[in-house]
Motif scaffolding. Structure first.
Motif, short mmCIF file in Angstrom:
data_model
loop_
_atom_site.label_atom_id
_atom_site.label_comp_id
_atom_site.label_asym_id
_atom_site.label_seq_id
_atom_site.Cartn_x
_atom_site.Cartn_y
_atom_site.Cartn_z
N ILE A 166 0.82 -1.22 0.00
CA ILE A 166 0.00 0.00 0.00
C ILE A 166 0.85 1.26 0.00
CG2 ILE A 166 -1.93 -1.17 1.10
CD1 ILE A 166 -1.15 0.15 3.72
N THR A 167 2.18 1.09 -0.04
CA THR A 167 3.07 2.24 -0.19
C THR A 167 4.08 1.95 -1.29
OG1 THR A 167 4.71 1.47 1.42
CG2 THR A 167 2.88 2.81 2.27
N ALA A 168 4.64 3.00 -1.83
CA ALA A 168 5.69 2.90 -2.83
C ALA A 168 6.72 3.98 -2.54
CB ALA A 168 5.12 3.06 -4.24
N THR A 169 7.92 3.80 -3.08
CA THR A 169 8.97 4.79 -2.90
C THR A 169 9.20 5.53 -4.21
OG1 THR A 169 10.04 3.44 -1.21
CG2 THR A 169 11.37 5.19 -2.22
N VAL A 170 9.02 6.84 -4.18
CA VAL A 170 9.21 7.68 -5.35
C VAL A 170 10.19 8.79 -5.00
CG1 VAL A 170 8.10 9.23 -7.01
CG2 VAL A 170 6.88 7.20 -6.18
N SER A 171 11.31 8.81 -5.70
CA SER A 171 12.37 9.81 -5.46
C SER A 171 12.79 9.81 -4.00
CB SER A 171 11.89 11.20 -5.88
OG SER A 171 11.56 11.23 -7.25
N GLY A 172 12.87 8.60 -3.42
CA GLY A 172 13.33 8.47 -2.04
C GLY A 172 12.28 8.73 -0.99
N ALA A 173 11.06 9.06 -1.38
CA ALA A 173 10.00 9.36 -0.42
C ALA A 173 8.90 8.31 -0.50
CB ALA A 173 9.42 10.74 -0.68
N GLU A 174 8.33 7.99 0.65
CA GLU A 174 7.22 7.03 0.70
C GLU A 174 5.93 7.73 0.31
OE1 GLU A 174 6.35 3.82 3.93
OE2 GLU A 174 5.02 5.50 4.36
N VAL A 175 5.20 7.11 -0.62
CA VAL A 175 3.92 7.66 -1.06
C VAL A 175 2.87 6.56 -1.03
CG1 VAL A 175 5.00 9.41 -2.53
CG2 VAL A 175 4.42 7.16 -3.48
N ALA A 176 1.61 6.97 -1.10
CA ALA A 176 0.52 6.00 -1.10
C ALA A 176 0.50 5.21 -2.41
CB ALA A 176 -0.81 6.72 -0.92
N ASN A 177 0.13 3.95 -2.30
CA ASN A 177 -0.04 3.09 -3.47
C ASN A 177 -1.36 2.34 -3.29
OD1 ASN A 177 1.01 1.92 -5.97
ND2 ASN A 177 1.06 0.01 -4.82
#
Length: 351
Positions: free
Chosen positions: A284-295
Motif C-alpha cells: 500500500i506504499t511505494a517509494t518515489v524519489s526516495g520518499a514514501e507515497v501511497a499506493n
C-alpha cells in the motif's frame, strides 16, 4: 443502535437480492430476444430489395462446447466468494451464512473452522464490515444463480473453510509467513479493527486479481457480465481496505506490505519453467524519489490492475508455493467440477 445497524444490513442485502433478480431477468430476456433477432435477420436476408441493415443479435450464452469452461471459472470464483463471505459474516455479525446458500451437488460440503464477531472500536469500520458482508453474500447467491441457469447440477457445495486465528488456524499460518504474527505465532483477525483490516486486505486483492485473470477467458457475454460486475464490486472493497490501512499509519502500512510480500512469494512462482520469480504484488506504499507515497491502486505503468491465474490464486489460499490440492484456508481443497483446475492455470482443461 446495534439493532438499527442489523436492520440496515438486512435491508441492504435485500436490495442486493432485488438487483440479482433483475440481472437474471434481463439475462433471460436477452436470450429470448436473441432468438427473435436472429429470425428477423434471416428473414431480412431473403429480401434482396431491402436496404435496412440486419439487426445485431443480443449476446447470448455460448454453445455447450464452451459453457463448461465458463462454468468452471464461475465455480472457482464461487469458492473464493464462500471464503470471503464467511469471513465477513462472522466478523460483522458473528454468524455463518445461511445454509440455503451453501449447498450444491459438486464436491463435498464442508464446515467453517474459526470465526467470531469483531468488537469494533470505530463505528465507521464496523459499517464497512456490514456492507461488505452483505455484498459478499449477494455475490455467493448471484454466482449460484448464474451457474444454476446453466445447470443446477454444476452448483458447488461450500468446501471446508478455515478462518481461524488460533495456533493452527490459516490466518496464523499466513501471518507467520508474512512475519506479522504475535509472540505466540498467532494472528487473530477478530481481535480489533486493525487486524480485521489486515485480514480483509489479504483476501480482497486476491479476489480482484483472480477475477481480472479469469474474465477474459469467459466466452458468454451474460456470464462475463456477472463476473465483471463482481470484479468491480471487489475492486471497490479492495481500494477501501487499502486506503483505510494507509490512513491508520506506519505500523499498519508495514504489516500490509509484509502481507503483500508474502502473497508474492506464493503467486510469483514461474509457470513456464523459468527460474526467476515475477513480482506480481504491490503493497500500500511505494517509494518515489526516495520518499514514501501511497499506493492505493496496485497497477502497472498503464494504470491497469494485474491478473492472477487459477494456479497462483490457489497457491495463496492454500498457503504454499507448490502445486497442491488443499491447505491453508481450504484444508480439503476447493470444490470444482474439473479437478485439474485445482492446480492448473490452464482453463482450456475445462472444455
Amino acid at each position: 443502535m446495534i439493532k438499527d445497524s442489523v436492520f440496515a444490513a438486512l435491508e441492504l442485502a435485500e436490495a442486493r437480492r432485488a438487483e440479482r433478480r433483475r440481472f437474471l431477468k434481463l439475462a433471460g430476456a436477452g436470450t429470448a430476444a436473441a432468438g427473435g433477432l436472429a429470425l428477423l435477420s434471416a428473414c431480412g436476408s431473403d429480401n434482396n430489395n431491402s436496404t435496412t441493415p440486419s439487426p445485431t443479435p443480443t449476446p447470448t450464452p455460448t454453445a455447450t462446447g464452451s459453457v463448461s469452461t465458463d462454468v468452471a471459472i464461475l465455480q472457482l470464483a464461487l469458492n473464493l466468494e464462500y471464503l470471503e463471505a464467511q469471513f465477513y459474516s462472522f466478523a460483522a455479525f458473528g454468524r455463518s451464512l445461511p445454509e440455503a446458500s451453501l449447498t450444491g451437488t459438486v464436491g463435498t460440503r464442508g464446515g467453517v473452522t474459526g470465526g467470531r464477531k469483531v468488537t469494533f472500536s470505530d463505528p465507521i469500520i464496523a459499517s464497512y464490515a456490514r456492507e461488505i458482508a452483505a455484498d459478499e453474500l449477494a455475490h455467493v447467491n448471484a454466482l449460484r444463480a448464474v451457474i444454476t441457469s446453466v445447470s443446477a447440477a454444476q452448483v458447488i457445495h461450500q468446501p471446508a473453510i478455515n478462518i481461524d486465528g488460533g495456533a493452527t488456524g490459516a490466518f496464523s499460518a499466513a501471518a507467520r509467513a508474512a512475519g506479522i504474527a504475535d509472540g505466540n505465532g498467532e494472528f487473530d483477525p477478530y481481535l480489533n479493527d486493525d487486524n480485521f483490516l489486515l485480514a480483509a486486505y489479504l483476501f480482497e486483492d486476491v479476489g480482484v486479481t483472480a477475477y481480472k485473470g479469469a474474465s477474459p477467458l469467459i466466452s458468454s457475454a451474460i456470464y462475463l457480465e456477472a463476473a465483471a460486475g463482481i470484479l468491480a464490486a471487489e475492486a471497490y472493497h479492495a481500494g477501501l481496505i487499502r486506503a483505510e490501512l494507509y490512513r491508520r499509519g506506519s505500523e499498519a502500512r508495514v504489516k500490509a506490505n509484509k502481507i503483500s510480500d508474502a502473497r508474492d512469494s506464493l503467486d510469483g512462482r514461474p509457470l513456464d519453467g523459468a527460474t526467476d520469480r515475477k513480482d506480481l504484488d504491490q503493497g500500500i506504499t511505494a517509494t518515489v524519489s526516495g520518499a514514501e507515497v501511497a499506493n492505493i491502486v496496485p497497477a502497472d505503468s498503464n494504470g491497469i490492475a494485474f491478473s492472477r491465474s487459477t494456479l497462483q490464486v490457489h497457491n495463496i489460499v492454500y498457503l504454499t508455493d507448490a502445486a497442491k490440492t488443499s491447505g491453508g484456508f481450504f484444508p480439503a481443497g476447493t470444490n470444482n467440477s474439473i479437478e485439474a483446475l485445482r492446480t492448473s492455470g490452464d482453463f482450456s482443461k475445462a472444455s
